[in-house]
Design an enzyme around this catalytic site. Structure first.
Site, PDB file in Angstrom:
ATOM      1  CG  ASP A   1       6.570 -10.035  19.197  1.00 26.79           C
ATOM      2  OD1 ASP A   1       7.555 -10.073  19.454  1.00 26.79           O
ATOM      3  OD2 ASP A   1       5.657 -10.773  19.531  1.00 26.79           O
TER       4      ASP A   1
ATOM      5  CG  ASP B   1       8.787 -15.467  17.331  1.00 24.92           C
ATOM      6  OD1 ASP B   1       8.875 -15.342  16.180  1.00 24.92           O
ATOM      7  OD2 ASP B   1       9.663 -15.501  18.001  1.00 24.92           O
TER       8      ASP B   1
END
Length: 296
Positions: A90, A92
């Site tokens: 991922d 963010d």
């Protein structure tokens, strides 16, 4: 907020900036055209060269978390990690310390309202596509505003991520970025880390002929709930990996651990701790060093 956020990000007083050796990719802007009902739209794929900023992160004390059971991985989990052939990150609050859409919204003057939607989406309380559309509708970023943001707000990488990605690549382990954020903001991060553009699965902001905001590309798998899981499955089917890991902080990252997808979900809580997600992780970490050291 639906999600429980129990840690905070504290920028360093003296910012440590590093230039990537692959910065040549940012010498120009490239635009792709997509048809839409109102005409043709442009997607900015190559923002100008940006310098990453390393930030310090202060997670909550471990004694207060109640997740001792998966902070120390089992032998089975450790063996899976050491045998991994591909790792999906991922972006963010994992690779970067910020939530990109929240930062862009704040830059455009709608930070608080958008951050509340982000917390609900990451906590899994609303469908991701609903939250994405609602957030963008609150500030409708133009192409010029996105360009200005990218020039003034360089990526803030999580401590240790550059070293971990470098080690993975040195060990011939493929690295992917799978994000509900936007390619316009993720492309610079990928170049800093030496990750090929074809290894990015993320959303596109769409712009009209005059650079006005017209929406987002709904054909991207990451634009809807379950999209990260679908992206991981697509990668696995195409590359025939035997073992894959997903590393992230949110419910959408956890979804990627399923038959035909990721074999291992590692929850990174160095920026934000989401209790419901952390409780279901195979391995809960607050720094990337444990992953790096276990690959030696």
């Amino acid at each position: 907020m639906e999600a429980l956020i129990t840690s905070r990000v504290v920028p360093l007083r003296i910012l440590c900036r590093k230039l990537s050796s692959v910065s040549a990719d940012f010498s120009c802007l490239e635009f792709k055209r997509y048809p839409c009902r109102s005409g043709r739209v442009s997607v900015m794929n190559h923002p100008k060269l940006l310098r990453p900023v390393t930030a310090s992160v202060q997670p909550q004390e471990l004694s207060a978390l109640g997740h001792e059971g998966n902070i120390v991985p089992s032998k089975e989990i450790m063996d899976l990690w050491r045998d991994v052939e591909a790792v999906c990150f991922d972006v963010d609050s994992t690779v970067c310390v910020d939530e990109g859409i929240d930062e862009l919204a704040e830059f455009c003057g709608a930070g608080k309202a958008v951050a509340e939607w982000t917390a609900r989406a990451m906590g899994g309380s609303v469908p991701f596509e609903e939250a994405l559309a609602a957030r963008l509708s609150l500030f409708k970023p133009s192409l010029s505003k996105v360009e200005e943001y990218l020039q003034k707000r360089p990526p803030r990488l999580s401590p240790g991520i550059e070293e971990l990605v470098k080690k993975l690549r040195a060990n011939k382990i493929d690295v992917y970025l799978i994000s509900g954020g936007f390619r316009q903001m993720i492309n610079p991060v990928a170049s800093i880390l030496g990750i090929p553009r074809e290894n990015i699965f993320a959303n596109n902001i769409l712009f009209g002929n005059s650079g006005e905001f017209v929406g987002f590309d709904e054909n991207e798998p990451t634009s809807r709930s379950g999209g990260k899981a679908k992206a991981v499955q697509q990668i696995r089917e195409a590359r025939l990996y035997k073992t894959m890991a997903m590393i992230g902080d949110g419910a959408t990252d956890l979804e990627a651990r399923k038959p035909g997808g990721a074999d291992l979900f590692i929850c990174y809580a160095g920026v934000q701790l989401r209790e419901a997600v952390a409780a279901q992780a195979d391995w809960l970490i607050f720094k990337f060093e444990p992953l790096l050291n276990s690959l030696d």
